[in-house]
Design an enzyme around this catalytic site. Structure first.
Site, PDB file in Angstrom:
ATOM      1  NE  ARG A   1      -3.676  -1.592   0.002  1.00  0.00           N
ATOM      2  CZ  ARG A   1      -3.295  -2.778  -0.445  1.00  0.00           C
ATOM      3  NH1 ARG A   1      -2.268  -2.923  -1.277  1.00  0.00           N
ATOM      4  NH2 ARG A   1      -3.948  -3.833  -0.116  1.00  0.00           N
TER       5      ARG A   1
ATOM      6  CB  SER B   1      -9.202  -0.202   3.996  1.00  0.00           C
ATOM      7  OG  SER B   1      -9.813  -1.358   3.473  1.00  0.00           O
TER       8      SER B   1
ATOM      9  CD  GLU C   1      -5.794   1.684   1.982  1.00  0.00           C
ATOM     10  OE1 GLU C   1      -5.776   0.637   2.634  1.00  0.00           O
ATOM     11  OE2 GLU C   1      -6.461   1.820   0.947  1.00  0.00           O
TER      12      GLU C   1
HETATM   13  C1  FAD Z   1     -15.413   2.001  -1.634  1.00  0.00           C
HETATM   14  C2  FAD Z   1     -13.903   2.039  -1.833  1.00  0.00           C
HETATM   15  C3  FAD Z   1     -13.189   0.861  -1.933  1.00  0.00           C
HETATM   16  C4  FAD Z   1     -11.791   0.890  -2.110  1.00  0.00           C
HETATM   17  N1  FAD Z   1     -11.108  -0.301  -2.189  1.00  0.00           N
HETATM   18  C5  FAD Z   1      -9.775  -0.287  -2.339  1.00  0.00           C
HETATM   19  C6  FAD Z   1      -9.053  -1.523  -2.413  1.00  0.00           C
HETATM   20  O1  FAD Z   1      -9.623  -2.604  -2.372  1.00  0.00           O
HETATM   21  N2  FAD Z   1      -7.708  -1.471  -2.550  1.00  0.00           N
HETATM   22  C7  FAD Z   1      -7.041  -0.279  -2.616  1.00  0.00           C
HETATM   23  O2  FAD Z   1      -5.810  -0.312  -2.733  1.00  0.00           O
HETATM   24  N3  FAD Z   1      -7.685   0.905  -2.553  1.00  0.00           N
HETATM   25  C8  FAD Z   1      -9.035   0.926  -2.423  1.00  0.00           C
HETATM   26  N4  FAD Z   1      -9.704   2.115  -2.326  1.00  0.00           N
HETATM   27  C9  FAD Z   1      -8.959   3.373  -2.364  1.00  0.00           C
HETATM   28  C10 FAD Z   1      -8.950   4.074  -3.746  1.00  0.00           C
HETATM   29  O3  FAD Z   1     -10.015   3.657  -4.552  1.00  0.00           O
HETATM   30  C11 FAD Z   1      -7.650   3.862  -4.514  1.00  0.00           C
HETATM   31  O4  FAD Z   1      -6.561   4.318  -3.760  1.00  0.00           O
HETATM   32  C12 FAD Z   1      -7.664   4.576  -5.881  1.00  0.00           C
HETATM   33  O5  FAD Z   1      -6.533   4.189  -6.611  1.00  0.00           O
HETATM   34  C13 FAD Z   1      -7.679   6.091  -5.774  1.00  0.00           C
HETATM   35  O6  FAD Z   1      -7.891   6.630  -7.072  1.00  0.00           O
HETATM   36  P1  FAD Z   1      -8.437   8.080  -7.281  1.00  0.00           P
HETATM   37  O7  FAD Z   1      -8.340   8.409  -8.716  1.00  0.00           O
HETATM   38  O8  FAD Z   1      -9.772   8.209  -6.663  1.00  0.00           O
HETATM   39  O9  FAD Z   1      -7.368   8.945  -6.465  1.00  0.00           O
HETATM   40  P2  FAD Z   1      -7.637  10.288  -5.621  1.00  0.00           P
HETATM   41  O10 FAD Z   1      -8.431   9.954  -4.422  1.00  0.00           O
HETATM   42  O11 FAD Z   1      -8.131  11.357  -6.494  1.00  0.00           O
HETATM   43  O12 FAD Z   1      -6.150  10.606  -5.158  1.00  0.00           O
HETATM   44  C14 FAD Z   1      -5.509   9.725  -4.238  1.00  0.00           C
HETATM   45  C15 FAD Z   1      -4.026  10.089  -4.139  1.00  0.00           C
HETATM   46  O13 FAD Z   1      -3.407   9.848  -5.397  1.00  0.00           O
HETATM   47  C16 FAD Z   1      -2.869  11.059  -5.905  1.00  0.00           C
HETATM   48  N5  FAD Z   1      -3.106  11.044  -7.347  1.00  0.00           N
HETATM   49  C17 FAD Z   1      -4.258  10.781  -8.009  1.00  0.00           C
HETATM   50  N6  FAD Z   1      -4.036  10.798  -9.327  1.00  0.00           N
HETATM   51  C18 FAD Z   1      -2.732  11.103  -9.501  1.00  0.00           C
HETATM   52  C19 FAD Z   1      -1.899  11.270 -10.647  1.00  0.00           C
HETATM   53  N7  FAD Z   1      -2.354  11.117 -11.888  1.00  0.00           N
HETATM   54  N8  FAD Z   1      -0.594  11.611 -10.433  1.00  0.00           N
HETATM   55  C20 FAD Z   1      -0.100  11.763  -9.177  1.00  0.00           C
HETATM   56  N9  FAD Z   1      -0.846  11.602  -8.079  1.00  0.00           N
HETATM   57  C21 FAD Z   1      -2.141  11.267  -8.240  1.00  0.00           C
HETATM   58  C22 FAD Z   1      -3.571  12.187  -5.164  1.00  0.00           C
HETATM   59  O14 FAD Z   1      -2.776  13.338  -5.095  1.00  0.00           O
HETATM   60  C23 FAD Z   1      -3.774  11.545  -3.812  1.00  0.00           C
HETATM   61  O15 FAD Z   1      -2.584  11.627  -3.074  1.00  0.00           O
HETATM   62  C24 FAD Z   1     -11.103   2.125  -2.160  1.00  0.00           C
HETATM   63  C25 FAD Z   1     -11.833   3.320  -2.045  1.00  0.00           C
HETATM   64  C26 FAD Z   1     -13.221   3.280  -1.870  1.00  0.00           C
HETATM   65  C27 FAD Z   1     -13.983   4.566  -1.763  1.00  0.00           C
END
Ligand code: FAD
Length: 347
Positions: free
Chosen positions: A156, A234, A339
Site C-alpha cells: 500500500r 479501508s 491508508e
Molecule cells: C469504496 C472504496 C473501496 C476501495 N477499495 C480499495 C481496495 O480494495 N484497494 C485499494 O488499494 N484501494 C481501495 N480504495 C482506495 C482508492 O479507490 C484507490 O486508492 C484509488 O486508486 C484512488 O484513485 P483516485 O483516482 O480516486 O485517487 P484520488 O483519491 O483522487 O487521489 C488519491 C491520491 O493519489 C494522488 N493522485 C491521483 N491521481 C494522480 C496522478 N495522476 N498523479 C499523481 N498523483 C495522483 C492524489 O494526489 C492523492 O494523493 C477504495 C476506495 C473506496 C472509496
C-alpha cells in the site's frame, strides 16, 4: 463561488478549493502543473477522489483533476492514460481475456492513482502487472518513464506516496497476457467463494464476478443506494510488525482474549508479519456501525471503512478514526496508520 471538494470525493467531505482545473491531455496536465509551480501556488493533483480525506477548511491552492483518456495496446502491453477510470479498464481486460488485474475489480478511482498506493485487494497488487509509469517529475521539471523496479512499490505504498506531490502520473503501462484463467488465487475468502483451493486458478469472468459479490457485501463498491459505500475504502492499513513486535502483540492478545487466541498472521518475505487491522479494531471493542448514524460511523458492513452518514464533517471523521486508533493502541500496543491521503490537515 469556490468549488466544494466534497462534491469530488467519495466520502463527500471537504471544504472549497482555491481554484479547480481539469486537464484531459498530457501536455495540458504538464502545462498546468508547471504554471502552478511557477506561480508558487500549492497544488493538489487528484482524479476520482476515492482515497482523499479533505479538511473542512478545504484546500486553498490549485486542485488539478486528471481527466486524460486512452488505452494503447501493443501485444501484451497496455499503456493507459492516468485519467482512465480503473474498474472499466479491469472489466475490459477481463472481457478480452487478459489476466493479472481481475482480483482488483470494483476498486473506484483512476488508473493514474493506482501506482500511488500500489492498489491491492484479494491477493493481487497493481505492482504485479505494472511495467512502467510515465510521470512528470516536478523536482527535475521533466517527463520520465519510470520502470516498475524504480517505483519503490511496497504494501500500500510506493516512491510516489512517500514523496507526496513530486510526481504527476501521466500514464501507466501494464503487462497483461492473454489467458482465459486468472492468476493463482492467493486469498482464502476468494478461493472459497470460487469453490477452489488456494493456489488454483479460475476463469477470469468468474473471478471478477466473485470479487464484486464479496466487495458489495462489504460496501466496498461505490453504490449510490448503499450508505456504507460513502467512504474512502479501508481507513487503516494492515499493520506490518517485526517479529518482536508481533510476539508482543500475541502476548497482549492472549492476556486480553484468552490463551488460545490466534492473532491473524501473514508472514512477509522479509521476516516481518502482517496482521489484520479489522481484527484488532473488532477485538478492541469497536463494532460495525459504531459512531453516530447521522454523522460519521464505522460501516455497517466492514469494520475497516469509516463512513459519512450524510451530515458528517471531516473533523468528526478524523475524531472517530483517532478514537479507534487509540482503542487499538490501548488494547494491543499497535499503532494503526491511515491508508487515505489527508489534504489540508494531518493525521
Ligand atoms: C469504496 C472504496 C473501496 C476501495 N477499495 C480499495 C481496495 O480494495 N484497494 C485499494 O488499494 N484501494 C481501495 N480504495 C482506495 C482508492 O479507490 C484507490 O486508492 C484509488 O486508486 C484512488 O484513485 P483516485 O483516482 O480516486 O485517487 P484520488 O483519491 O483522487 O487521489 C488519491 C491520491 O493519489 C494522488 N493522485 C491521483 N491521481 C494522480 C496522478 N495522476 N498523479 C499523481 N498523483 C495522483 C492524489 O494526489 C492523492 O494523493 C477504495 C476506495 C473506496 C472509496
Amino acid at each position: 463561488m469556490r468549488p466544494a471538494l466534497a462534491d469530488l470525493t467519495t466520502l463527500r467531505l471537504g471544504g472549497p478549493a482555491g481554484r479547480l482545473l481539469e486537464a484531459s491531455e498530457e501536455d495540458a496536465i504538464v502545462a498546468a502543473v508547471r504554471a502552478a509551480d511557477a506561480a508558487g501556488e500549492s497544488l493538489l493533483v487528484m482524479s476520482g477522489g476515492s482515497n482523499l480525506v479533505v479538511a473542512d477548511a478545504g484546500f486553498p491552492g490549485t486542485v488539478l483533476r486528471i481527466a486524460s483518456r486512452g488505452v494503447r495496446v501493443d501485444s501484451n502491453r497496455l499503456e493507459v492514460a492516468a485519467g482512465e477510470p480503473w474498474d472499466p479498464f479491469v472489466a475490459r481486460c477481463v472481457a478480452e481475456g487478459r489476466a493479472g488485474i481481475e482480483c482488483l475489480s470494483g476498486i473506484p478511482g483512476s488508473v493514474g492513482a493506482t501506482p500511488i498506493q500500489n492498489v491491492g485487494a484479494y491477493g493481487q497488487e497493481v505492482s504485479d502487472s505494472i511495467v512502467s509509469v510515465r510521470a512528470y517529475d516536478r523536482a527535475r521539471d521533466r517527463v520520465e518513464e519510470i520502470p516498475a523496479a524504480d517505483c519503490g512499490f511496497t504494501y500500500r505504498s510506493s516512491a510516489f506516496k512517500r514523496n507526496p506531490g513530486r510526481w504527476v502520473v501521466l500514464a501507466v503501462t501494464f503487462a497483461l497476457p492473454r489467458r482465459p484463467h486468472s492468476e493463482p488465487i492467493r486469498y482464502a475468502e476468494l478461493a472459497r467463494a470460487l469453490g477452489i483451493a488456494e493456489g488454483e486458478t479460475a476463469p477470469l469472468p468468474d473471478v471478477r464476478g466473485a470479487v464484486l459479490v464479496l466487495r458489495r457485501g462489504k460496501g466496498m463498491v461505490i453504490d449510490p443506494a448503499d450508505p456504507d459505500s460513502v467512504s474512502a475504502g479501508s481507513f487503516f492499513t494492515n499493520p506490518v510488525l517485526d517479529a518482536e513486535a508481533f510476539a508482543a502483540l500475541e502476548e497482549r492478545a492472549r492476556a486480553r482474549l484468552g490463551a488460545d487466541v490466534r492473532v491473524p498472521r501473514f508472514p512477509q518475505p522479509d521476516g516481518s508479519v502482517k496482521t489484520s487491522a479489522a481484527w484488532l479494531i473488532e477485538r478492541a471493542g469497536f463494532t460495525r456501525g459504531h459512531g453516530d448514524p447521522a454523522t460519521v460511523a464505522i460501516s455497517g458492513k466492514h469494520t475497516l471503512a469509516l463512513t459519512n452518514r450524510g451530515a458528517g464533517t471531516t473533523e468528526q471523521l478524523v475524531a472517530l478514526a483517532r478514537e479507534i486508533a487509540a482503542g487499538v493502541r490501548g488494547a494491543f500496543g499497535v499503532e494503526l496508520q491511515p491508508e487515505p491521503v489527508f489534504v489540508g490537515h494531518c493525521w
